[in-house]
Each structure stands twice: as C-alpha cells, then as structure tokens.
Write a protein that holds these residues in place. Sequence first.
Motif, PDB file in Angstrom:
ATOM      1  N   PHE A 269       0.817  -1.204   0.000  1.00  0.00           N
ATOM      2  CA  PHE A 269       0.000   0.000   0.000  1.00  0.00           C
ATOM      3  C   PHE A 269       0.857   1.264   0.000  1.00  0.00           C
ATOM      4  CE2 PHE A 269      -3.708   2.329   2.161  1.00  0.00           C
ATOM      5  CZ  PHE A 269      -4.471   2.343   1.007  1.00  0.00           C
ATOM      6  N   LYS A 270       2.171   1.098   0.275  1.00  0.00           N
ATOM      7  CA  LYS A 270       3.073   2.254   0.246  1.00  0.00           C
ATOM      8  C   LYS A 270       3.301   2.754  -1.181  1.00  0.00           C
ATOM      9  CE  LYS A 270       6.360   0.373   2.798  1.00  0.00           C
ATOM     10  NZ  LYS A 270       7.591   0.188   3.580  1.00  0.00           N
ATOM     11  N   ILE A 271       3.028   1.923  -2.162  1.00  0.00           N
ATOM     12  CA  ILE A 271       3.200   2.355  -3.552  1.00  0.00           C
ATOM     13  C   ILE A 271       2.191   3.454  -3.850  1.00  0.00           C
ATOM     14  CG2 ILE A 271       3.058   1.617  -5.956  1.00  0.00           C
ATOM     15  CD1 ILE A 271       3.982  -1.130  -5.035  1.00  0.00           C
ATOM     16  N   GLU A 272       2.672   4.587  -4.291  1.00  0.00           N
ATOM     17  CA  GLU A 272       1.860   5.790  -4.329  1.00  0.00           C
ATOM     18  C   GLU A 272       0.612   5.655  -5.190  1.00  0.00           C
ATOM     19  OE1 GLU A 272       2.449  10.606  -4.994  1.00  0.00           O
ATOM     20  OE2 GLU A 272       4.165   9.275  -4.849  1.00  0.00           O
ATOM     21  N   ASP A 273       0.699   4.939  -6.305  1.00  0.00           N
ATOM     22  CA  ASP A 273      -0.468   4.904  -7.185  1.00  0.00           C
ATOM     23  C   ASP A 273      -1.466   3.810  -6.815  1.00  0.00           C
ATOM     24  OD1 ASP A 273       1.090   2.809  -7.948  1.00  0.00           O
ATOM     25  OD2 ASP A 273       0.996   3.210 -10.103  1.00  0.00           O
ATOM     26  N   ILE A 274      -1.227   3.109  -5.700  1.00  0.00           N
ATOM     27  CA  ILE A 274      -2.239   2.182  -5.180  1.00  0.00           C
ATOM     28  C   ILE A 274      -2.973   2.896  -4.058  1.00  0.00           C
ATOM     29  CG2 ILE A 274      -2.620  -0.001  -3.978  1.00  0.00           C
ATOM     30  CD1 ILE A 274      -0.327  -1.182  -5.501  1.00  0.00           C
TER      31      ILE A 274
ATOM     32  N   TYR B 214      13.964  -4.668  -6.912  1.00  0.00           N
ATOM     33  CA  TYR B 214      13.265  -5.951  -6.809  1.00  0.00           C
ATOM     34  C   TYR B 214      11.848  -5.777  -7.329  1.00  0.00           C
ATOM     35  CZ  TYR B 214      17.021  -7.902  -3.975  1.00  0.00           C
ATOM     36  OH  TYR B 214      18.243  -8.367  -3.543  1.00  0.00           O
ATOM     37  N   TRP B 215      11.418  -6.728  -8.159  1.00  0.00           N
ATOM     38  CA  TRP B 215      10.111  -6.634  -8.809  1.00  0.00           C
ATOM     39  C   TRP B 215       9.297  -7.901  -8.570  1.00  0.00           C
ATOM     40  CZ3 TRP B 215       9.307  -2.161 -11.826  1.00  0.00           C
ATOM     41  CH2 TRP B 215      10.448  -1.412 -12.116  1.00  0.00           C
ATOM     42  N   ILE B 216       7.983  -7.749  -8.638  1.00  0.00           N
ATOM     43  CA  ILE B 216       7.089  -8.911  -8.739  1.00  0.00           C
ATOM     44  C   ILE B 216       6.454  -8.861 -10.121  1.00  0.00           C
ATOM     45  CG2 ILE B 216       4.992 -10.023  -7.901  1.00  0.00           C
ATOM     46  CD1 ILE B 216       5.588  -9.025  -5.151  1.00  0.00           C
ATOM     47  N   TYR B 217       6.647  -9.928 -10.869  1.00  0.00           N
ATOM     48  CA  TYR B 217       6.117 -10.067 -12.227  1.00  0.00           C
ATOM     49  C   TYR B 217       5.057 -11.165 -12.193  1.00  0.00           C
ATOM     50  CZ  TYR B 217       6.223 -11.666 -17.172  1.00  0.00           C
ATOM     51  OH  TYR B 217       5.903 -12.077 -18.447  1.00  0.00           O
ATOM     52  N   THR B 218       3.841 -10.853 -12.620  1.00  0.00           N
ATOM     53  CA  THR B 218       2.752 -11.832 -12.597  1.00  0.00           C
ATOM     54  C   THR B 218       2.566 -12.428 -13.981  1.00  0.00           C
ATOM     55  OG1 THR B 218       1.649 -10.612 -10.826  1.00  0.00           O
ATOM     56  CG2 THR B 218       0.325 -12.217 -12.038  1.00  0.00           C
ATOM     57  N   THR B 219       2.604 -13.746 -14.071  1.00  0.00           N
ATOM     58  CA  THR B 219       2.461 -14.421 -15.358  1.00  0.00           C
ATOM     59  C   THR B 219       1.007 -14.415 -15.803  1.00  0.00           C
ATOM     60  OG1 THR B 219       2.100 -16.587 -14.324  1.00  0.00           O
ATOM     61  CG2 THR B 219       4.373 -15.954 -14.797  1.00  0.00           C
ATOM     62  N   GLN B 220       0.796 -14.703 -17.062  1.00  0.00           N
ATOM     63  CA  GLN B 220      -0.559 -14.801 -17.586  1.00  0.00           C
ATOM     64  C   GLN B 220      -1.229 -16.070 -17.083  1.00  0.00           C
ATOM     65  OE1 GLN B 220      -0.221 -14.590 -21.833  1.00  0.00           O
ATOM     66  NE2 GLN B 220       0.508 -12.474 -21.835  1.00  0.00           N
ATOM     67  N   THR B 221      -2.546 -16.051 -17.013  1.00  0.00           N
ATOM     68  CA  THR B 221      -3.318 -17.201 -16.540  1.00  0.00           C
ATOM     69  C   THR B 221      -3.081 -18.415 -17.429  1.00  0.00           C
ATOM     70  OG1 THR B 221      -5.033 -15.721 -15.719  1.00  0.00           O
ATOM     71  CG2 THR B 221      -5.647 -18.035 -16.015  1.00  0.00           C
TER      72      THR B 221
ATOM     73  N   MET C 133      13.025  -0.983 -15.240  1.00  0.00           N
ATOM     74  CA  MET C 133      13.739  -2.223 -14.931  1.00  0.00           C
ATOM     75  C   MET C 133      15.122  -2.170 -15.572  1.00  0.00           C
ATOM     76  SD  MET C 133      12.551  -6.159 -15.736  1.00  0.00           S
ATOM     77  CE  MET C 133      11.333  -6.268 -14.438  1.00  0.00           C
ATOM     78  N   GLU C 134      16.131  -2.705 -14.868  1.00  0.00           N
ATOM     79  CA  GLU C 134      17.508  -2.637 -15.352  1.00  0.00           C
ATOM     80  C   GLU C 134      18.178  -4.000 -15.253  1.00  0.00           C
ATOM     81  OE1 GLU C 134      19.090   1.762 -14.294  1.00  0.00           O
ATOM     82  OE2 GLU C 134      18.743   0.473 -12.552  1.00  0.00           O
ATOM     83  N   GLU C 135      19.228  -4.162 -16.032  1.00  0.00           N
ATOM     84  CA  GLU C 135      20.036  -5.378 -15.901  1.00  0.00           C
ATOM     85  C   GLU C 135      20.586  -5.450 -14.474  1.00  0.00           C
ATOM     86  OE1 GLU C 135      22.704  -6.624 -19.203  1.00  0.00           O
ATOM     87  OE2 GLU C 135      22.159  -4.652 -20.042  1.00  0.00           O
TER      88      GLU C 135
ATOM     89  N   ASN D  74       7.247  -2.755  -8.548  1.00  0.00           N
ATOM     90  CA  ASN D  74       8.554  -2.533  -7.936  1.00  0.00           C
ATOM     91  C   ASN D  74       8.376  -2.570  -6.416  1.00  0.00           C
ATOM     92  OD1 ASN D  74      10.968  -1.556  -6.937  1.00  0.00           O
ATOM     93  ND2 ASN D  74      11.118   0.142  -8.386  1.00  0.00           N
ATOM     94  N   ILE D  75       8.955  -3.582  -5.749  1.00  0.00           N
ATOM     95  CA  ILE D  75       8.781  -3.696  -4.300  1.00  0.00           C
ATOM     96  C   ILE D  75      10.084  -3.393  -3.541  1.00  0.00           C
ATOM     97  CG2 ILE D  75       6.930  -5.389  -4.518  1.00  0.00           C
ATOM     98  CD1 ILE D  75       9.033  -7.513  -3.566  1.00  0.00           C
ATOM     99  N   THR D  76      11.021  -2.719  -4.187  1.00  0.00           N
ATOM    100  CA  THR D  76      12.317  -2.450  -3.561  1.00  0.00           C
ATOM    101  C   THR D  76      12.162  -1.722  -2.230  1.00  0.00           C
ATOM    102  OG1 THR D  76      13.227  -2.220  -5.791  1.00  0.00           O
ATOM    103  CG2 THR D  76      14.607  -1.489  -3.959  1.00  0.00           C
TER     104      THR D  76
END
Length: 493
Positions: free
Chosen positions: A92-97, A347-354, A414-416, A475-477
């Motif tokens: 919830f700390k993510i500003e646009d949520i 650090y990111w969370i990437y959600t795969t397709q169903t 996102m970066e290498e 982005n959950i860094t």
Amino acid sequence: MSTWILRGESKNIQTNTISYQLDMYELFYINEMQPGDKVYYCDYTDIICICKVNTITMYNQIVITLDVIEQGEPLPLKFVRKLWGLKNLDIFKIEDIKVLALEKDEDDILHSYWKVPGSVEGLVKYDYLDIHLFLYSRVAEVWIGDTEKQLTKYQFFQAFRKEENLSIMNWEDFQKLREQSPFLQTTLPVESFFTEQKAPIERYRQFFIDLLFGDDSIDKRLDSFYKDPIRRLIGFGQKEIGELVHYLFPNFFCRFTNKEIVAVERLFKEASTLKNTYTIGSKIYHYQKLIHESYLLNKYLNIVGRKTELPIYYEINCFLQYIYDTHSESENDGKEVAFEEKEKKKYWIYTTQTGIDANSFFDEGMLTFNHGKLGNIRNYSSRKEIWNNYRQIYSAKKVPYVETSSLFQFCHEMEEGDYVFVKNDKEQIIGLGKVCSPYMFPKFPNSPSFRKIEWIRTGIWNVKGMLFSKKPLVNITANQNSLSYLLDIILEK
C-alpha cells in the motif's frame, strides 16, 4: 459485503460524510465495491476512521461518498504494515495504489487493533520474529519430538512440586528426579546430587519448598538455589537450574540451558549486551521477561499455532532450539552473499498470464510483455505519451492504464541486474531470477517485448494473503517487509 482500505486526506473528514474522488482510469481498483461495504479510511500516516460506502457515481470522475460510522485513536500505518496477517498492506506504500480490498481475516485483525491500538507499537518492535516463526512453522513437527515422553515428565513434576508431597519425601523419592533430567544424569559423579545423601532429608525437602513457595522474588530464589552456602546442595549447576525452572514452573518459564540462552541472545540484542552482568537467577528472570515483552508467545500462537497439549513453553523451547541449531552467527541469516547488496538493485514482482506452462516458461528464460500496436516502447518518454498514443492507435475511449504503465516500467525502469519474483495467478511465487539483458524489441511480428532472465530459484511458495497487486509488474524495492518475507522463504537453506 466487502471490506476495503482507502487512502485519502484527513482534511476530507470535516463532517460525518466523506467525498472521495478517483480518475476514471482507476476504475479497476473499485470494480467490486458496493454501497454498504465497510471502509477503513486513512491518510498517508494513519487509519483515521471506519466508514460505510453510501454511493458510487461515475461521470468524468469516480465519486465515492462514505458515511463515517466509527472514529477513534489514529492507528499508525507504519505499525499496521508490519503486523503479521497485515503485511499485505506493505504494498500500500506504492503511491499509485489507493484502494485495497481486504480479506475477512485481515478485516478481523485490523478491527481488533483498531479497538485496542495500544499494543501495536510493541508488537512490531520485534516484527523480525515473525519471519523466524513463519519459517519454523514449516518444520515445527520435526522439532516438537516425542510428546508422550514429555507428557510423562510433566506429570511427574506436577506431582513432585506439591508441597504436601515434598514435605514427606524420602531419599528414594528425590533420586527419581534424576530419571527426568538428562542434565542430572550426566553430572560428574563427584558432584552428583544423587550419588549419596549428603545432608539430612529435611534439608532436601526445604531446598525445593523454598524454591517453589519462598517469599523472595523468583530470581533471588533461583540464585539462592544455586549459590547460597546454607541452602545450596551440591550437584545443581546453571544447566540443571535452567531446566528445572521450566519443569517446576511450566506455564511461566522456558527452559534455559545453554542452547536456549544462546538462542535468546541471538534473537534479542538486549540479552546479548547485558548477559555478562546477570547472575543465573536474574538472567533467567530477565530473559523470560524479554520473551514476554516481545510478544513471542502471542506471535507463536498466531503464526505457528499450538502443536501439542503440553504447556505452551515446551513448544517455545523447541522453537528456541531451532533458532540455536539453524541460525549461527556466521550464516548471514540464511541469505546468500549475492543479496548483501540488495539496496543497490531493484526488486520486482512479475505476474504471469493465466494458464501459463511453468516448465516452458522457465526453459525459455524470458520475461515478456505484449506491446500490441504500440511498437517499441523505447520510443515513448513517459506513461502519458503511451496513453495518448494508445487512444489514437486503437481509437479507444478506455485505456488499459495498468498494463501500459507496467509496460513503460518494463522498458524504462527495470535494469540489468535487478531481481524478479515471478508470481502466478494462484498467489504463488514460482521463481526468482536476475535480469540479464536490456529491454528487447522483437524482430518478428506479433511477438512480445522481452528481457532475458537467469533463474536463481524455481519452485512453489504460497504467498496468499501476503502480497497484493492487480498490476502485472510491481517494484517492491522500498517495501522491506514484503521483500524480507520473500527472500527468507525462497532463499532458506
């Protein structure tokens, strides 16, 4: 009815009605919201009041009217986000949520602290215990051991400690005590309490009666039991006392042999800084006080749950032995050296397709994003530019703001070297990887944009109720609770 937490501004609360506005592109946040739903209303620092949704109207903007039904002492979000069962709110700390739907369990927990807010700060002071307990919960049965043998031991001491029994015990009765304690069994013969009777039997009886029922505080009684030249009996050292205090007071004290003492000192810096100043009695008293003040017992019941019908401190003993055996000072808390520099990478969370096939996904070693007709995302310098082009290209009135914003992040933010947790639609983490390529636009028509990824861990880790986001890329860094939680369960050795 559903329950929500909604972030607004405290200045909106001027009457018993709150008018809250969202842009139309934020409709996905409240798709399932209905009049009558319960809402925890907060600003950026505190939960301020509890409301009920009155109306939801949509014309150019989304306008939600809320009726305030309960006000109380503000509940600080910085504490709430750290509570076990509510760490979902870390996102919830993510500003646009701005709005989150809460599960029933989350609502129950949050409401209980709303009613009694005073304990929250104390609970989160030792929130790192939550991770230790969560990891222990997965192996607790292994550490609990033979409960039938333990039950026999507790029954023996329950009868032993009765004053009416102690007052008539003979030498043979006291010798039975040795059978119940491995420490008393291994005492050197020359020092053994049980080798031969070294004092009148009345002294043995009074020895335990004073410990159990004496007028002094328990720490002084323990010290007297150990070192008083008049009361002390040969053969009882610190280890023996540390074990006996648990079995004689099983609902009030842990066992405090060397292992448990070291475990407490590893868990609590207060213990390790004061350990050299304590006598055996004051050490046991203060270490037990630390366990109490850290809410370890409450956290254990909440996260691990009762595994036996034995006194609860038997189970806490098992947890402390787990800490001693699995958290040596040289292990870097179970995290690999590569993650010591986690603050330097994102650090990111990437959600795969169903319905994606996990095996082929891992074999390909790529993260993908469909760009549709937008083309190479490097050509867009801002999210707004992507949104405007999407409207023109598709002649669309409604823009998929969430997906296109994530696509912008995938290309430009996102970066290498960044790390990615891969989550499926079942609220499971299925992999952790390291980004090893820049954003790549495909050469073949209708193929998605992609980045190459090197897998560090693959498997299945359930995170239901711990992480929330409808965004395909987050982005959950900065979200240290979520990040520590994920690293601990996935990098556990």
